[in-house]
Design an enzyme around this catalytic site. Structure first.
Site, PDB file in Angstrom:
ATOM      1  CG  HIS A 123      26.408  81.962 -13.971  1.00 27.50           C
ATOM      2  ND1 HIS A 123      27.118  82.931 -14.614  1.00 27.50           N
ATOM      3  CD2 HIS A 123      25.667  81.350 -14.946  1.00 27.50           C
ATOM      4  CE1 HIS A 123      26.821  82.926 -15.896  1.00 27.50           C
ATOM      5  NE2 HIS A 123      25.932  81.975 -16.120  1.00 27.50           N
TER       6      HIS A 123
ATOM      7  CG  HIS B 226      36.085  86.285 -15.220  1.00 28.36           C
ATOM      8  ND1 HIS B 226      36.182  85.468 -16.315  1.00 28.36           N
ATOM      9  CD2 HIS B 226      34.783  86.670 -15.139  1.00 28.36           C
ATOM     10  CE1 HIS B 226      34.982  85.379 -16.889  1.00 28.36           C
ATOM     11  NE2 HIS B 226      34.121  86.091 -16.189  1.00 28.36           N
TER      12      HIS B 226
ATOM     13  CG  ASP C  17      28.995  89.893 -10.840  1.00 27.21           C
ATOM     14  OD1 ASP C  17      27.976  90.327 -11.395  1.00 27.21           O
ATOM     15  OD2 ASP C  17      29.429  88.753 -11.019  1.00 27.21           O
TER      16      ASP C  17
HETATM   17  N1  CMC Z   1      39.634  86.604  -3.720  1.00 28.12           N
HETATM   18  C1  CMC Z   1      40.773  86.059  -3.238  1.00 28.12           C
HETATM   19  N2  CMC Z   1      41.490  85.103  -3.851  1.00 28.12           N
HETATM   20  C2  CMC Z   1      41.011  84.674  -5.032  1.00 28.12           C
HETATM   21  C3  CMC Z   1      39.840  85.186  -5.619  1.00 28.12           C
HETATM   22  C4  CMC Z   1      39.145  86.197  -4.922  1.00 28.12           C
HETATM   23  N3  CMC Z   1      38.028  86.747  -5.408  1.00 28.12           N
HETATM   24  N4  CMC Z   1      39.610  84.577  -6.798  1.00 28.12           N
HETATM   25  C5  CMC Z   1      40.606  83.689  -6.949  1.00 28.12           C
HETATM   26  N5  CMC Z   1      41.460  83.759  -5.882  1.00 28.12           N
HETATM   27  C6  CMC Z   1      42.696  83.008  -5.704  1.00 28.12           C
HETATM   28  C7  CMC Z   1      42.434  81.565  -5.322  1.00 28.12           C
HETATM   29  O1  CMC Z   1      42.384  81.400  -3.935  1.00 28.12           O
HETATM   30  C8  CMC Z   1      43.617  80.871  -5.957  1.00 28.12           C
HETATM   31  O2  CMC Z   1      44.740  81.104  -5.131  1.00 28.12           O
HETATM   32  P1  CMC Z   1      45.840  79.941  -4.901  1.00 28.12           P
HETATM   33  O3  CMC Z   1      46.473  79.724  -6.251  1.00 28.12           O
HETATM   34  O4  CMC Z   1      46.758  80.488  -3.871  1.00 28.12           O
HETATM   35  O5  CMC Z   1      45.058  78.735  -4.435  1.00 28.12           O
HETATM   36  C9  CMC Z   1      43.835  81.645  -7.246  1.00 28.12           C
HETATM   37  O6  CMC Z   1      43.345  82.959  -6.982  1.00 28.12           O
HETATM   38  C10 CMC Z   1      43.129  81.050  -8.467  1.00 28.12           C
HETATM   39  O7  CMC Z   1      41.759  80.895  -8.139  1.00 28.12           O
HETATM   40  P2  CMC Z   1      40.795  79.799  -8.806  1.00 28.12           P
HETATM   41  O8  CMC Z   1      39.697  79.497  -7.841  1.00 28.12           O
HETATM   42  O9  CMC Z   1      41.610  78.651  -9.324  1.00 28.12           O
HETATM   43  O10 CMC Z   1      40.243  80.589 -10.049  1.00 28.12           O
HETATM   44  P3  CMC Z   1      38.972  80.180 -10.942  1.00 28.12           P
HETATM   45  O11 CMC Z   1      39.259  80.659 -12.293  1.00 28.12           O
HETATM   46  O12 CMC Z   1      38.598  78.762 -10.755  1.00 28.12           O
HETATM   47  O13 CMC Z   1      37.805  81.063 -10.249  1.00 28.12           O
HETATM   48  C11 CMC Z   1      36.207  82.739  -9.834  1.00 28.12           C
HETATM   49  C12 CMC Z   1      37.220  82.157 -10.839  1.00 28.12           C
HETATM   50  C13 CMC Z   1      35.441  83.876 -10.512  1.00 28.12           C
HETATM   51  C14 CMC Z   1      35.178  81.663  -9.406  1.00 28.12           C
HETATM   52  C15 CMC Z   1      36.982  83.265  -8.601  1.00 28.12           C
HETATM   53  O14 CMC Z   1      37.905  84.263  -8.996  1.00 28.12           O
HETATM   54  C16 CMC Z   1      36.059  83.777  -7.505  1.00 28.12           C
HETATM   55  O15 CMC Z   1      35.582  82.981  -6.688  1.00 28.12           O
HETATM   56  N6  CMC Z   1      35.772  85.123  -7.483  1.00 28.12           N
HETATM   57  C17 CMC Z   1      34.830  85.683  -6.521  1.00 28.12           C
HETATM   58  C18 CMC Z   1      33.386  85.468  -7.007  1.00 28.12           C
HETATM   59  C19 CMC Z   1      33.026  86.377  -8.155  1.00 28.12           C
HETATM   60  O16 CMC Z   1      33.287  87.561  -8.139  1.00 28.12           O
HETATM   61  N7  CMC Z   1      32.370  85.787  -9.181  1.00 28.12           N
HETATM   62  C20 CMC Z   1      31.896  86.562 -10.360  1.00 28.12           C
HETATM   63  C21 CMC Z   1      32.495  86.053 -11.640  1.00 28.12           C
HETATM   64  S1  CMC Z   1      32.108  87.137 -13.036  1.00 28.12           S
HETATM   65  C22 CMC Z   1      30.373  86.922 -13.336  1.00 28.12           C
HETATM   66  C23 CMC Z   1      29.918  85.565 -13.817  1.00 28.12           C
HETATM   67  O17 CMC Z   1      30.713  84.771 -14.353  1.00 28.12           O
HETATM   68  O18 CMC Z   1      28.719  85.282 -13.703  1.00 28.12           O
END
Ligand code: CMC
Length: 437
Positions: A268, A307, A363
């Site tokens: 987060h 996101h 971020d």
């Molecule tokens: N780098 C590479 N691949 C990614 C990333 C990333 N940063 N984010 C998602 N993916 C891929 C993931 O591997 C998946 O691929 P596949 O369909 O082939 O398995 C696909 O994109 C969908 O990902 P998900 O995990 O189902 O997406 P989610 O909505 O559950 O996750 C997230 C959202 C923010 C946790 C994720 O994008 C992530 O881990 N990002 C990096 C951490 C980050 O920057 N977090 C800050 C969020 S904004 C501030 C806040 O909320 O506090």
């Protein structure tokens, strides 16, 4: 058949049910009438992590993740970032309307005149080890502050509620800066009420021997913009924690300590710190293509990208990028910026990222700015918590005044053992049932 309804056929019984649709939602409680036998509990929904459940109606923050839109009380975030101060936005979040000049003056005065903390609270802070994490201290101090203000328990008394709002918004920068000064072993710098909210925070963080601290106006304004962008983001993890704790009618200081604890987590409020570590690890622009290949291979994620809600460029990231250039005019350019820009350039053209709609989030650039402004990395979650305080409080107040809300208490799907005979200790086999759903 009435319009705006959903007809459900229960194939177990062949019975049909008509369920009302309102605001593109159905009420989960309406499903309870779907039963096989009269004595049954009725159907529930199973939705871990609230992937498709609206927990509240709200009028505070609007997000359209596909279009990349963020609005507070209907005002686009980029206009607020350009034209408002953080305290004006805090007023908007809490009151629902932008203040008149007289209202803003009054609001600023009230916040400014609650910035001091009781001297005894410093003793609490002094009890922390020299290397305590500032966010851990920040959370503990919020809980400790609740003991100084027993009147904060009077949550349905309007006058008392506003007083706690002033106190909390005013005191979070003070406890944040004091936690930092304790960490580096420097004497505390007291609030200066002649400065702006942001200027005073910089004063409490960085003042040394000068009689009066003079904040750099560009950095002061940059901090205000960053605070505006972080002030609220509807029902995220920490806001959900604030509402959930507050629904037990807990005082706002203790509820806010819980919300800040949720924000502390790396999934987060901790991601900007991870971005900085990632950029340092990449080390040079020439290493970017290789790094992207490793991300594509699934070795790790590109931090600051992607996101849950935004499937388009996070509007906050766009604004932060502009602010970064303004800050670097004063501080000098951080070499990490070139690595970040190259990462963004390649990722936005790359099929892996395009297909998955992965764009820079809030971020991605904020950590580089904070670092340029001399904030240490472990202060980043605290810098997120200071402005989010106004959002948490607005959401908390909305929850308390919402007649639909009650104490938050989800249901469960119980899959464990039932009604077993007690086994005497000498007859037990010592098997351990590991936790699994
Ligand atoms: N780098 C590479 N691949 C990614 C990333 C990333 N940063 N984010 C998602 N993916 C891929 C993931 O591997 C998946 O691929 P596949 O369909 O082939 O398995 C696909 O994109 C969908 O990902 P998900 O995990 O189902 O997406 P989610 O909505 O559950 O996750 C997230 C959202 C923010 C946790 C994720 O994008 C992530 O881990 N990002 C990096 C951490 C980050 O920057 N977090 C800050 C969020 S904004 C501030 C806040 O909320 O506090």
């Amino acid at each position: 058949m009435a319009e705006n309804t959903l007809t459900i056929t229960d194939n177990r019984t062949g019975k049909q049910y008509e369920i009302a649709i309102e605001n593109e939602t159905i009420k989960a409680l309406d499903l309870r009438k779907i039963k096989v036998a009269d004595g049954d509990f009725g159907l529930m929904t199973y939705d871990p992590a609230f992937m498709n459940t609206a927990s509240t109606k709200s009028r505070i923050t609007f997000i359209d993740g596909d279009k990349g839109i963020l609005e507070y009380r209907g005002y686009p975030i980029d206009e607020l970032a350009e034209k408002s101060s953080y305290l004006e936005v805090a007023y908007l979040l809490l009151h629902g309307e932008l203040p008149t000049a007289a209202q803003l003056k009054d609001w600023n005065w009230n916040i400014t005149h609650h910035t001091f903390i009781n001297e005894s609270i410093k003793k609490v802070l002094d009890g922390f080890h020299y290397n305590a994490h500032p966010m851990g201290m920040f959370i503990a101090m919020l809980g400790a502050l609740s003991t100084f203000y027993p009147d904060a328990k009077d949550i349905f008394n309007e006058e008392s509620r506003w007083k706690q709002v002033y106190r909390l918004i005013a005191k979070v920068p003070t406890i944040a800066a004091f936690a930092y000064r304790h960490r580096i072993g420097m004497q505390y710098a007291y609030p200066d009420n002649d400065l702006t909210y942001e200027g005073n925070f910089l004063n409490m963080m960085f003042k040394t021997t000068e009689l009066t601290y003079e904040p750099n106006p560009v950095l002061e304004r940059a901090l205000s913009v960053l605070f505006i962008l972080h002030a609220d983001h509807e029902q995220n993890c920490s806001t959900n924690a604030m509402r959930s704790i507050g629904s037990a009618h807990t005082d706002p200081f203790s509820s806010l300590a819980g919300a800040a604890a949720a924000l502390y987590g790396p999934l987060h409020g901790g991601a900007n710190e991870m971005v900085l570590r990632m950029l340092n690890e990449i080390g040079s622009v020439k290493n970017v293509p290789d790094y992207i290949k490793r991300v594509q291979a699934g070795e790790f994620r590109l931090m600051g990208f992607g996101h849950r809600v935004y499937k388009n460029y996070d509007p906050r990231a766009r604004i932060i990028k502009t602010v970064a250039y303004e800050v670097f005019e004063v501080t000098g350019k951080d070499p990490l910026l070139d690595i970040a820009l190259e990462l963004e350039r390649i990722a936005l053209e790359d099929e892996y990222f395009v297909k998955r709609k992965l764009y820079p989030n809030v971020d991605f650039y904020s950590g580089i700015i904070y670092q340029a402004m001399r904030f240490p990395v472990d202060m980043f979650p605290v810098l997120f918590a200071i402005p989010r305080t106004s959002g948490w409080l607005a959401q908390w107040a909305e929850m308390l005044d919402d007649p639909d809300q009650k104490i938050a208490r989800p249901r469960q799907v119980y899959l464990g053992e039932r009604t077993r005979s007690y086994v005497p200790i000498e007859k037990r086999e010592g098997k351990i049932e590991t936790a699994k759903a």
